[in-house]
Enzyme design. Structure first.
Site, PDB file in Angstrom:
ATOM      1  N   GLY A 130       0.777  -1.228   0.000  1.00  0.00           N
ATOM      2  CA  GLY A 130       0.000   0.000   0.000  1.00  0.00           C
ATOM      3  C   GLY A 130       0.808   1.276   0.000  1.00  0.00           C
ATOM      4  N   GLN A 131       2.079   1.185   0.416  1.00  0.00           N
ATOM      5  CA  GLN A 131       2.864   2.414   0.581  1.00  0.00           C
ATOM      6  C   GLN A 131       3.215   3.067  -0.742  1.00  0.00           C
ATOM      7  OE1 GLN A 131       3.895  -0.675   0.410  1.00  0.00           O
ATOM      8  NE2 GLN A 131       5.562  -1.080   1.807  1.00  0.00           N
ATOM      9  N   GLY A 132       3.114   2.290  -1.821  1.00  0.00           N
ATOM     10  CA  GLY A 132       3.619   2.772  -3.093  1.00  0.00           C
ATOM     11  C   GLY A 132       5.068   2.343  -3.292  1.00  0.00           C
ATOM     12  N   THR A 183      12.677   0.958   0.772  1.00  0.00           N
ATOM     13  CA  THR A 183      13.382   1.964  -0.026  1.00  0.00           C
ATOM     14  C   THR A 183      14.889   1.808   0.132  1.00  0.00           C
ATOM     15  OG1 THR A 183      11.559   3.523   0.166  1.00  0.00           O
ATOM     16  CG2 THR A 183      13.713   4.442  -0.370  1.00  0.00           C
ATOM     17  N   GLY A 225      14.249   6.059   4.611  1.00  0.00           N
ATOM     18  CA  GLY A 225      12.961   5.367   4.678  1.00  0.00           C
ATOM     19  C   GLY A 225      11.932   6.248   5.340  1.00  0.00           C
ATOM     20  N   GLU A 260       7.493   3.472   9.022  1.00  0.00           N
ATOM     21  CA  GLU A 260       7.086   3.414  10.425  1.00  0.00           C
ATOM     22  C   GLU A 260       7.258   4.716  11.197  1.00  0.00           C
ATOM     23  OE1 GLU A 260       8.350  -0.662  12.183  1.00  0.00           O
ATOM     24  OE2 GLU A 260       9.784  -0.074  10.647  1.00  0.00           O
TER      25      GLU A 260
END
Lengths: 159, 468, 295, 336
Positions: free
Chosen positions: D46-48, D90, D285, D288
């Protein structure tokens, strides 16, 4: 029982057990899996569709109740030529992340813009309060809805 | 308005008209319309996707377009011919010995094709750190979310009906729910042995007692946090399908397929080469879909039934059976000088681990390392303990312990700022990490942007105007 | 959901007759926002749903000489958009707006909400302060009663087996009466009420006339705070008086202790919310007086 | 009465696993038309992430994001990956992709060097072309080079590589060591209103300024921050799984209170300008850490508004009111 609907402008029907919900009929009998099952009790809004002009939780509505009704699902928003302004703006803003809330969210947004083409931020928040999203914090969704409204108004103006 | 009338099998025909008696034109369409979604093929691409250099662009997501069209296929949107639906029966007790499980009545129920119990799982244990968690509890259930048996039937409702026919005889065992009670010698032991502490961590730098003694002011407070669920909008979902080469394909909402396949090979006792694990688009993870859950159950039901089997967690399953965030009990003692410089920080953390270890190793590690906060402190002592309780398993969740300790260390920063009459921004700038600062583990830090974030946030917020 | 018969009767009488014939295995279905959830989780012995939501007799919002008639199967969404409701019963609109979310308001009916009879039903206090009445239809025909008498206990109404709630009547003399509604939930969107409070009153000069206070989620059924009303009746309005009435309303409540909130906290909310709805009602009444003076 | 308050919180957060190896591998294949296919074992949750990874591959090859198609999440097809966890995609998968794409690119440099009469190490990629370092005029289109390399030289441009963040074991007695290769930093500031008669907390606004190194896709970073804050808001004020003798009593979305669109404040996002030389194009990143300081800044804002220190989350209206009442009682006792 035989249930006949107009779904996204097409007439559709299916023979379903009477206890079938509209969501189940759409997904399992008509192959329209856009509306999702997220909680099955009307809390999360992933199953939202429009029935006769108003948005409802299709997990709480029996299919028989929708007999003869006009149903719009996420699959009915785009045409073969273009995306619905909401779809376009959601994409441009990266408004959806995991996307699971998306079909319901877009349908709620469409239902809002159909009746209130220039909503305030509060009105957008209010209209989407039945659609839970865990990914986005709703921020980009709200931006996208407001811009889609503007886009639709401009299109209206140029027609 | 014409009143619409319908019924299926009523014996008051004078009051209602049977639905089937209506005009023949209202027969179901023989061929469903085969164009469920209309969508354009040619669209102006978002410019940012077409630009070079690619890095730094606000590029749109191709998957985002599919989400908006309703075209994304999550696992529940996938079906196969002859597919069965699985449901899992959960423990009636928070802690019990399972004396017997009788599935014979369930197997006689309509639509039921296969059942499964923990005794049938080839290697009935898993876990990312310790393999202390059963696929289906047997012979001990350690919390109420533990599955004890599963059913695959032709519809979800048949599977649910069959679950009610499974007879499980339990011998209840004493249970412990409070993490501090679980630390005591005479508490019930969730996994036997003589302690519920299953992992601990120490971070020690300088001499914390000397630092506290040298401080002008010492602040002490206990903070605690709660159990939190990830709430992915898509519940955990799996489909498994066996083929004639003895190979199984599994579609799963798991976020880590490489390690998921290892775990599956281990629990199913079969070569990795015979397992294909497909990670479809996941409808929200946040750490909650980082280990196998119902995949082996579904795979085994598929093997038994020779049919594809799908299992979708109900929202209730999602809460009670998947992992959740660790509650922390955090004792903070911090010594500062009159200027608000932190001289020493002593921290004790107790993590409520729930019934199984799951990702506690990572949570206790990150929680301990991060607990002193992003501050230059010469004297640090962190002692952390994770304890089993007979509650929902705590595991990975966005931040692995960091939101808990941040709540504690940042609350205490403001307590200290308030007591010493220092602006909260100033006390953070005075103590905060900068380039080459030494972390609590003695690591020299690079690309440190703490103070930049503080000053930019304060500027954007007009912090100084508010404080004036 | 377990196998279930779905029956759409032709008329209210037919619905009652079908329910009578089927006995306890049949259940009337309104919006379904509560019932369908229950049927999914604990169907009991129900095997037939009699869908009364489309029945003409139970539909529509009409203003008559008697007052405002709201059909029991009118949805919250319909109430919120009805010009007469917006103008003359704004607090019923406000209360409707706090029910669930758009989708549930479009399905859920005001009658269904009253019949479900949970103590926290949002519409009840707003209707009670307007002296609303209800009409019922059963095997013995129609009857009418004050809405307070309709609620018997948690999830228990005065409805006989096979009897249906048909209409809600708001008498003409309370239409437009200065009133206020306040719901306190655990969040803003889709909240269940911890406490609901509604008040209505008129001002005769500085004196309070016909005060009404109703509270939801504070007792086994929605209640009127009649002792607090008696204290206010005929008195000159002042801040202390309103707070005193709020305090008394706490003694008239029997809030529960549960995982959502403690009894003690609910008591504090009752006092604060009651005071606030009284203050707001007085404010509206004063505005009304000012306006009347100008005319 | 409603009382206004403001509070800040800052934080640090590591990227990747704590000491434990958490490698990612990647394969990059450049097609003969100059587009590319990236194979990764991570999964889009979902984050892309897949878009970010495409951008990293594209950048390494001098292509645009749209030129790269990503194949992910299939153990039959894609190389190993530790997965979508620990804010590592990432940084760790991204670093693997840079290395894999560089290998494919080196094949193209080998093929292009004779065409441009230079040595391979004198070449760079830019705007879908391979050019002599600093001389865009001396360049050749990448599709021509791929085609040449694959169909003439018989050397398809495919690269595979992996990356594992270097760490140093922690001493078991003292915890001293280098558990992570890099960290990110952030500050969030909340503006709240507290109703001192009901304890209700309304969050009016949150300003969030985060360091993620280079934001590979700022729009997606913003999305992470906004979403992380919504999780933080729930953690701060509303969400709690409640138990009775080990049984969850609110395992549903009716009684487990997570934020709706009406419960979220306006959010202003800022990104600090930072570059981590160990990350792909300076990136670290963003997943979180976005949820980390939210509860803390809200609690500090409550303290600023009504002077009570909430020590147990969530700060439900009842808890806040109880704390306010205790404070009042203590003040009255002091005064007496």
């Amino acid at each position: 029982m035989l249930v006949e609907l107009t779904v996204n402008g097409e007439s559709r029907s299916a023979n379903v057990p009477p206890e079938t919900t509209l969501l189940k009929m759409l997904r399992e009998y008509l192959g329209l899996t856009g509306a999702k099952l997220g909680c099955d009790v009307g809390d999360c809004g992933t199953c939202t569709v429009i029935v006769d002009g108003v948005s409802v939780n299709s997990c709480l509505m029996l299919a028989g109740r929708a007999d003869g009704c006009d149903v719009t699902t996420i699959e009915g928003l785009a045409t073969a030529d273009e995306l619905h302004p909401l779809q376009q703006k959601f994409e441009e803003h990266g408004a959806l992340q995991c996307g699971f809330c998306g079909p319901g969210m877009l349908i709620s947004a469409k239902n809002l813009l159909d009746t209130n083409p220039e909503p305030s931020v509060f009105e957008v928040r209010d209209a989407l309060a039945g659609n839970l999203c865990r990914c986005t914090g709703y921020t980009k969704i709200i931006e996208a809805v407001i811009e889609a409204g503007e886009m639709m108004n401009q299109e209206q103006a140029t027609v | 308005m014409a009143t619409r009338v319908k019924d299926v099998q009523t014996n008051v025909e004078d009051l209602v008209t049977a639905r089937e008696a209506r005009a023949p034109s209202r027969q179901p369409l023989a061929v469903p319309i085969d164009q469920p979604v209309t969508f354009p093929l040619e669209l102006p691409e978002s410019e940012a996707r077409l630009r070079t250099p690619a890095v730094g662009q606000r590029a749109t997501r191709p998957d985002g377009r599919l989400h908006g069209l309703g075209q994304t296929q999550y696992i529940d949107d996938i079906t196969f011919p002859h597919m069965l639906h699985a449901k899992i029966l959960r423990s009636e007790y928070a802690h019990a010995r399972i004396v017997s499980i009788d599935t014979s009545e369930a197997e006689k129920m309509p639509g039921v094709i296969a059942t499964l119990t923990g005794a049938e799982v080839p290697e009935n244990s898993f876990g990312p750190t310790y393999q202390d968690q059963p696929i289906l509890a047997y012979p001990i259930a350690r919390h109420r979310g533990d599955g004890v048996a599963a059913v695959a039937a032709t519809t979800e409702q048949f599977a649910l009906d069959a679950l009610e026919k499974i007879r499980v005889e339990y011998e209840p065992l004493p249970a412990v729910f409070d993490p501090l009670e679980a630390l005591e010698d005479d508490s019930p032991k969730v996994h036997g042995g003589d302690t519920n502490i299953y992992t601990s961590k120490v971070i020690k730098k300088g001499d914390v007692e000397a630092g506290l003694a040298a401080s002008d002011h010492v602040f002490e407070r206990r903070f605690s946090t709660q159990m939190v669920e990830h709430v992915p909008l898509e519940p955990h979902a799996t489909i498994a399908s066996w083929d004639g080469n003895g190979r199984v394909s599994i579609w799963s909402s798991l976020g880590r397929i490489t390690l998921g396949r290892e775990d599956l090979a281990r629990t199913l006792q079969m070569p990795q080469s015979r397992i294909r694990l497909i990670g479809t688009v996941v409808g929200g993870n946040f750490g909650g879909k980082n280990e196998i859950t119902n995949e082996p159950i579904v795979a085994l039901l598929s093997r038994k039934s020779r049919r594809p089997v799908k299992a979708i967690y109900s929202r209730g399953d999602e809460f009670v059976s998947s992992t959740i965030r660790h509650p922390f009990i955090m004792d903070y003692t911090t010594g500062v000088d009159n200027e608000g410089r932190i001289l020493a920080r002593k921290i004790r953390l107790v993590l409520d681990g729930g019934a199984y270890c799951s990702w506690t190793g990572t949570t206790i590690g990150k929680g301990s390392i991060l607990a002193p906060g992003p501050y230059n402190i010469d004297n640090v002592l962190v002692e952390a303990y994770a304890v089993y309780t007979n509650k929902t398993t705590t595991g990975a969740m966005r931040g692995f312990g960091a939101p808990q300790v941040c709540f504690a260390y940042e609350s205490q920063m403001d307590d200290m700022a308030d007591a010493l009459g220092i602006d909260p921004l100033e006390i953070r700038l005075r103590n905060g990490f900068s380039e080459n600062s030494l972390s609590p583990t003695g690591q020299s830090l690079q690309s440190v942007a703490l103070k930049e974030s503080l000053t930019q946030a304060a500027d954007r917020f007009r912090w100084k105007e508010w404080q004036a | 959901m377990r196998p279930m018969n779905y029956i759409v009767p032709e008329s209210a009488e037919a619905a009652v007759a079908i329910l009578a014939e089927r006995g306890e295995n049949a259940c009337p279905l309104a919006g379904g926002t509560d019932l369908v959830v229950d049927l999914k989780h604990a169907p009991g012995n129900i095997n037939a749903l009699v869908d009364v939501s489309g029945l003409e007799e139970f539909r529509g919002i009409d203003e008559t000489d008697e007052g405002l008639r709201i059909g029991s199967m009118v949805t919250y969404g319909e109430i919120m958009e009805h010009p007469v409701c917006i103008e003359k019963t704004p607090e019923v609109v406000a209360a409707s707006h706090t029910v669930g979310a758009v989708q549930t308001r479009n399905l859920g009916t005001i009658g269904g909400n009253l019949v479900t009879c949970v103590p926290s039903a949002d519409s009840a206090p707003a209707l009670m302060v307007l002296d609303a009445e209800v009409t019922l239809i059963g095997t013995n025909g129609w009857r009418r009663m004050p809405i307070e008498d309709f609620f018997v206990g948690p999830r228990k109404t005065i409805l006989e087996p096979c009897e249906l709630l048909a209409e809600i009547w708001i008498p003409g003399h309370t239409l437009g009466k200065p009133s206020s509604f306040y719901k306190f939930g655990l969040r803003k969107g889709q909240a269940l009420a911890l406490v609901n409070a509604a008040a209505a009153l008129e001002l005769d000069g500085d004196r309070i006339v016909e005060p009404r206070i109703a509270l939801g989620a504070v007792a086994p059924t929605p209640i009127r705070a009649v002792k607090a009303e008696a204290l206010l009746d005929g008195q000159v309005v002042n801040a202390k008086l309103l707070d005193e009435a709020a305090k008394i309303s706490v003694t008239e409540s029997k809030p529960i202790d549960d995982f959502r909130a403690s009894r003690n906290y609910r008591r504090q909310l009752i006092r604060t919310l009651t005071r606030r709805v009284l203050e707001r009602s007085v404010e509206i009444a004063r505005e009304r007086q000012e306006k009347d003076k100008l005319h | 009465m409603k009382k206004r308050g403001r509070g800040m919180a800052c934080m640090w957060y590591p990227i990747g696993f704590t000491v434990a190896a958490n490698p990612s591998a990647a394969t990059v294949k450049v097609n003969t038309d100059g587009t590319a296919t990236l194979l990764t074992g991570t999964v889009e949750t979902g984050q892309g992430a897949l878009t970010v990874l495409a951008q990293i591959a594209a950048e390494t090859l001098g292509l645009a994001t749209d030129d790269v198609h990503v194949v992910s999440g299939d153990t039959d097809v894609t190389p190993m990956d530790t997965g979508a966890i620990a804010s590592r995609t990432t940084y760790v998968t991204g670093n693997a992709i840079v290395r894999a794409a560089e290998k494919a690119r080196d094949i193209l440099f080998e093929a292009a060097a004779p065409l441009l009469n230079v040595k391979p190490e004198q070449l760079e990629v830019r705007d879908r072309r391979i050019q002599v370092l600093g001389f865009p005029a001396r360049s050749v289109a990448i599709d021509k080079v791929v085609h040449h390399s694959e169909t003439v030289l018989g050397n398809p441009a495919i690269g595979s590589a992996s990356y594992n963040p270097p760490t140093v074991d922690m001493d078991p007695e003292t915890g001293q060591g280098k558990p992570f290769n890099t960290y990110v930093y952030a500050t969030q500031i909340a503006d709240v209103e507290v109703d001192d008669e009901t304890g209700e907390v309304e969050i009016l606004k949150i300003v969030a300024v985060h360091d993620c190194g280079t934001p590979i896709n700022p729009m997606l970073v913003e999305g992470q921050i906004q979403g992380g804050i919504s999780m933080g808001v729930g953690f701060a004020l509303q969400e709690e799984i409640l138990f009775e003798e080990g049984r969850q009593i609110n395992p549903n979305l009716t009684n487990y209170i997570m934020p709706t669109s009406l419960d979220m404040p306006d959010i202003e996002v800022g990104l600090v300008d930072n570059y981590d030389p160990t990350g792909p194009f300076g990136a670290k990143g963003a997943g979180e850490p976005t949820a980390v300081p939210t509860a803390a800044c809200i609690m500090n804002a409550i303290y600023d508004a009504v002077g009570v220190r909430i020590t147990a989350l969530p700060a439900t209206a009842e808890r806040v009111l109880t704390a306010i009442n205790e404070k009042r009682a203590a003040e009255q006792a002091d005064a007496a």
